[in-house]
Scaffold this active site. Structure first.
Site, mmCIF file in Angstrom:
data_model
loop_
_atom_site.group_PDB
_atom_site.id
_atom_site.type_symbol
_atom_site.label_atom_id
_atom_site.label_comp_id
_atom_site.label_asym_id
_atom_site.label_seq_id
_atom_site.Cartn_x
_atom_site.Cartn_y
_atom_site.Cartn_z
ATOM 1 N N GLY A 207 -14.388 -2.033 26.543
ATOM 2 C CA GLY A 207 -14.024 -2.478 27.782
ATOM 3 C C GLY A 207 -15.635 -3.606 28.621
ATOM 4 O O GLY A 207 -14.927 -3.653 30.018
ATOM 5 N N GLU A 241 -17.569 -1.656 20.681
ATOM 6 C CA GLU A 241 -16.263 -1.729 19.662
ATOM 7 C C GLU A 241 -15.555 -2.244 20.832
ATOM 8 O O GLU A 241 -14.518 -2.043 21.093
ATOM 9 C CB GLU A 241 -15.744 -0.897 19.201
ATOM 10 N N GLY A 243 -12.377 -4.548 22.730
ATOM 11 C CA GLY A 243 -10.980 -5.974 22.101
ATOM 12 C C GLY A 243 -11.027 -7.049 22.581
ATOM 13 O O GLY A 243 -11.134 -8.055 22.707
ATOM 14 N N ARG A 244 -10.730 -6.453 24.072
ATOM 15 C CA ARG A 244 -9.703 -7.344 24.756
ATOM 16 C C ARG A 244 -11.448 -9.087 24.486
ATOM 17 O O ARG A 244 -10.548 -9.867 24.579
ATOM 18 C CB ARG A 244 -9.790 -7.100 25.751
ATOM 19 N N CYS A 306 16.679 -9.115 32.443
ATOM 20 C CA CYS A 306 16.823 -8.592 33.498
ATOM 21 C C CYS A 306 16.486 -7.551 34.651
ATOM 22 O O CYS A 306 16.944 -6.669 34.802
ATOM 23 C CB CYS A 306 18.660 -8.244 33.016
ATOM 24 N N TYR A 334 -3.995 -7.637 23.738
ATOM 25 C CA TYR A 334 -3.104 -6.927 24.732
ATOM 26 C C TYR A 334 -1.895 -7.581 24.664
ATOM 27 O O TYR A 334 -1.212 -7.687 26.252
ATOM 28 C CB TYR A 334 -3.859 -6.296 25.540
HETATM 29 C C1 LIG Z 1 -9.332 -0.178 23.811
HETATM 30 C C2 LIG Z 1 -10.707 0.882 23.754
HETATM 31 C C3 LIG Z 1 -11.660 -0.568 23.117
HETATM 32 C C4 LIG Z 1 -11.574 -1.630 23.423
HETATM 33 O O1 LIG Z 1 -11.319 -1.704 24.880
HETATM 34 P P1 LIG Z 1 -11.240 -3.408 25.146
HETATM 35 O O2 LIG Z 1 -11.023 -3.308 26.779
HETATM 36 O O3 LIG Z 1 -10.449 -3.617 24.985
HETATM 37 O O4 LIG Z 1 -12.813 -3.952 25.378
HETATM 38 C C5 LIG Z 1 -12.296 -0.142 22.544
HETATM 39 N N1 LIG Z 1 -13.299 1.518 22.185
HETATM 40 C C6 LIG Z 1 -11.707 2.964 22.586
HETATM 41 C C7 LIG Z 1 -11.679 4.056 22.643
HETATM 42 C C8 LIG Z 1 -10.681 2.258 23.003
HETATM 43 O O5 LIG Z 1 -9.696 2.722 23.330
#
Ligand SMILES: *Cc1c(COP(=O)(O)O)cnc(C)c1O
Length: 363
Positions: A207, A241, A243-244, A306, A334
């Site tokens: 996050g 952990e 992601g983005r 559309c 994403y």
């Molecule tokens: C989606 C998610 C992440 C990654 O979140 P980002 O905003 O992409 O960093 C990490 N842990 C859990 C449990 C998630 O659901």
């Protein structure tokens, strides 16, 4: 070949272009900033195998949120540590062999215990703490993610007197879009809570903030790593952990203008592709950032669908005419994998990888 996305032939547009050299450098810098903190990658942000391969040397493991993601990671990285989380695990998912299982409810734990299987678990906690400034809140109040302290206490009681399921620690992924100081405040609260349980392993989730409005504003990994280093006590394992924030910057969605028109005074550019290839501007309600080649009258860039929701960016001051290329940035997370590809059955984009050596691979 050149390293610019302009190298993609017009006939192959729309295209996703991933700069693996940039990803390698970014992940290396994040890794260096984290010190002893373990780094897992949240695969759901973008599971593209080329990206995973580039990230892997910088990671301690992968975080997956389904049996499908687990099989995908196992196929490409048979020996990598994997943590499996997510609400609503089927028995197949719950009973799969992973390095860490993130338990989301007492019900999940009961099913696991009844199976007689062994597992190393983290209990996912949702603490009732104020979360301000988040773009998405998975915790801090009533949500379907994880357990409140009463649910955790129920799990701790269920785990007593058996040794198949080992309680390793706590998992918390409470919000997305927070800057380093706010993430550290949350981390401090989660650590205080984990210490009341006497567990030594704490996964603080992902996050980390990413700004589509201000692509140059980056999450302060150094401050975060240093802060976590100060919070960590001897013997504790901290893990994150994201992601983005790892993969978003390495991807571009490149397309071309099909038509330019003025409707009731407002200027529109219709591009090949659209939000069925990159859904995030529609779902998050932002303007996808793009490379401004030549300044011009504000123009709204839409796709071929559309629906009035197929808007990629509003009133961008860029001069566009039919045939021009448009390069959207921040399309590495994403983006393709979260999009509704089959709506209207348009052609799918092509995929291109700029490797560290400077060569381009096309798929
Ligand atoms: C989606 C998610 C992440 C990654 O979140 P980002 O905003 O992409 O960093 C990490 N842990 C859990 C449990 C998630 O659901």
């Amino acid at each position: 070949m050149t390293r610019t996305p302009g190298a993609v032939p017009t006939g192959r547009l729309p295209a996703y272009v991933y700069d693996l050299a940039e990803l390698d450098a970014h992940a290396g810098a994040v890794r260096a900033a984290l010190g002893d903190v373990e780094l897992y990658y949240a695969v759901k942000a973008n599971p593209d195998p080329e990206l995973l391969r580039t990230l892997a040397p910088h990671l301690d493991g992968f975080e997956v949120a389904s049996g499908g993601e687990l099989a995908h990671v196992r196929e490409h990285f048979p020996d990598a540590p994997v943590a499996l989380g997510g609400p609503g695990k089927t028995d197949d998912e719950l009973f799969s062999e992973v390095t860490r299982l993130h338990v989301e409810s007492p019900g999940e734990l009961r099913r696991l215990l009844a199976s007689g299987r062994s597992a190393d678990v983290l209990l996912r906690v949702n603490l009732d703490i104020p979360i301000e400034g988040a773009s998405l809140a998975m915790g801090g109040g009533a949500t379907p993610f994880g357990m409140d302290p009463a649910g955790i206490a129920e799990c701790v009681a269920l785990l007593e007197g058996q040794d198949a399921v080992r309680l390793r620690g706590i998992h918390a992924h409470l919000a997305s879009g927070l800057d380093a100081p706010r993430m550290l405040e949350l981390a401090a609260a989660v650590l205080d809570y984990a210490r009341t349980l006497g567990v030594g392993e704490i996964n603080l989730g992902g996050g980390m903030a990413v700004s589509y409005a201000d692509p140059g504003a980056r999450f302060d990994w150094r401050a975060y790593g240093e802060g976590l280093g100060r919070l960590r006590r001897p013997g504790e394992t901290l893990r994150i952990e994201p992601g983005r924030s790892l993969t978003v910057y390495c991807g571009r969605y490149v397309t071309r203008v099909i038509d330019v028109k003025r409707v009731h005074g407002e200027l529109f550019a219709v591009v090949a592709g659209g939000t069925h290839h990159i859904r995030t501007p529609a779902t998050k309600g932002h303007d996808q950032p793009l490379v401004i080649t030549e300044p011009g009258e504000p123009i709204t860039i839409v796709g071929q669908l559309c629906t009035p929701k197929d808007v990629l960016a509003r009133r961008v001051p860029v001069a566009l005419k039919p045939g021009d290329r448009v390069e959207f940035t921040m399309a590495g997370a994403y983006a393709w994998n979260i999009s509704h590809h089959d709506f209207l059955m348009h052609r799918k984009p092509s995929f291109h990888y700029l490797s560290p050596g400077g060569s381009t691979t096309q798929v």
